[in-house]
Write an enzyme that holds these catalytic residues in place. Structure first.
Site, PDB file in Angstrom:
ATOM      1  N   THR A 120       0.830  -1.217   0.000  1.00  0.00           N
ATOM      2  CA  THR A 120       0.000   0.000   0.000  1.00  0.00           C
ATOM      3  C   THR A 120       0.856   1.256   0.000  1.00  0.00           C
ATOM      4  O   THR A 120       0.571   2.216  -0.719  1.00  0.00           O
ATOM      5  CB  THR A 120      -0.913   0.014   1.253  1.00  0.00           C
TER       6      THR A 120
ATOM      7  N   LYS B 103      -1.327  13.169 -13.229  1.00  0.00           N
ATOM      8  CA  LYS B 103      -2.038  13.130 -14.528  1.00  0.00           C
ATOM      9  C   LYS B 103      -3.342  13.916 -14.479  1.00  0.00           C
ATOM     10  O   LYS B 103      -3.724  14.578 -15.446  1.00  0.00           O
ATOM     11  CB  LYS B 103      -2.373  11.671 -14.908  1.00  0.00           C
TER      12      LYS B 103
ATOM     13  N   TYR C 169       5.923  -1.514   8.482  1.00  0.00           N
ATOM     14  CA  TYR C 169       5.257  -0.213   8.589  1.00  0.00           C
ATOM     15  C   TYR C 169       6.287   0.927   8.536  1.00  0.00           C
ATOM     16  O   TYR C 169       6.187   1.826   7.703  1.00  0.00           O
ATOM     17  CB  TYR C 169       4.471  -0.164   9.895  1.00  0.00           C
TER      18      TYR C 169
END
Ligand code: UDP
Length: 309
Positions: free
Chosen positions: A90, A104, A144
């Site tokens: 993630t 974009k 993490y």
């Protein structure tokens, strides 16, 4: 405003979602509900929820947003065991996808939720944004810590390459209603144990410290970070500098609940930081933000929430 919040059904994310909805902003939430919960955010006309994972979502159909907040990662130490690969993906693949979309789509401001875990088991106290940290790159917390450190590097690389408006929040321990009851964190554990008159589990000797920020203060800090003009590329600690030992926190919770619970000491996890307290000088100066909710007040609201569910 048009707002995108990834992880918008999670603990902090859902509060941020409701905050923007209450301002009549249009909010799009992307959440895969791995730790978030749809029940955290009631339906609203100005809310769109997309059930998807940012590591493989096709963003091309989404419009331009004024603010993109990325709060998509699981964040409880309990998740570091069960969801280590999801966390790593993630904060790397997911964040790259989101940043590519941000560039974009020519969206406005990107706020990334980084963490005090960047500082690891800190050798500098309290922690200023300039501190590089003391992180074990192969320990149980590394999925993490290191993925958030990588994510910060990504954010800065996109900032330098595309000259886009990005900001990084280093979020310190946060608590309040809509935490997951069983996510294993200190406040949710101790409050629920106290309510049930079960033993309060203290890991190690309980002399390690944390500095707890109530969730409404956190949301206001994140919002200020998004809205303050001309601070692109800034990295700012958001947290409450009221430092307490875990034993002190247990004591306060026990008194506020009026609980008969005893305290039991359990084995502490590897690399558990011994002290943690944000230096929020920068947030005060640049964002004119500081936390307002006192620990007892925030804990009472949290106790009230967990007593009802
Ligand atoms: N902790 C504890 N008992 C619990 C849960 C956590 O003593 O039931 C301790 C934990 O070892 C750590 C601190 O409380 O030192 C904060 O833990 P948490 O999981 O909330 O978050 P962390 O700050 O470690 O990311």
């Amino acid at each position: 405003m048009n707002i995108l919040i990834t992880g918008g059904a999670g603990f902090i994310g859902s509060h941020l979602t409701k905050f923007h909805l209450s301002k009549n902003d249009d909010v799009t939430v992307i959440d895969n509900f791995v730790t978030g919960n749809r029940m955290n955010i009631p339906p609203a006309n100005n809310l769109k929820i997309i059930e998807a994972d940012i590591t493989n979502y096709n963003f091309s159909n989404l419009p331009t947003f004024d603010i993109v907040y990325d709060l998509a990662s699981p964040a409880s130490p309990k998740d570091f065991k069960n969801l280590s690969l999801e966390i790593l993906k993630t904060n790397s693949i997911g964040l790259i996808n989101l940043l590519d979309f941000f560039v974009k789509s020519n969206s406005g401001t990107f706020v990334f939720s980084s963490t005090s875990e960047i500082y690891g088991d800190p050798l500098e106290h309290p922690q200023k944004e300039t501190y590089f940290g003391n992180v074990n790159s192969v320990g149980l917390r590394s999925c993490y810590d290191e993925s958030k450190r990588f994510a910060e590097a990504l954010m800065m690389a996109y900032f330098r390459k595309y000259k886009k408006d990005i900001r990084i929040a280093r979020i310190f321990n946060t608590y309040g209603p809509f935490m997951k009851k069983n996510d294993g964190r200190v406040v949710s554990n101790l409050v629920n144990q106290a309510i049930d008159n079960q033993p309060l589990t203290i890991y190690g000797n309980g002399k390690q410290t944390r500095s707890l920020c109530y969730v409404s203060d956190m949301v206001e800090g994140l919002y200020s970070l998004a809205m303050t003009e001309n601070i692109s590329g800034e990295i700012i600690n958001i947290g409450n500098p009221n430092e307490k030992t875990i034993l002190e926190i247990a004591d306060i919770i026990k008194k506020l609940v009026g609980s008969k619970s005893e305290i039991v000491f359990k084995e502490i996890g590897a690399d558990d930081p011994k002290r943690r307290c944000p230096d929020i000088t920068k947030a005060k100066k640049i964002l004119s933000w500081e936390p307002k909710v006192a620990l007892e007040e925030g804990l009472l609201k949290t106790i009230n929430y967990f007593s009802k569910i």
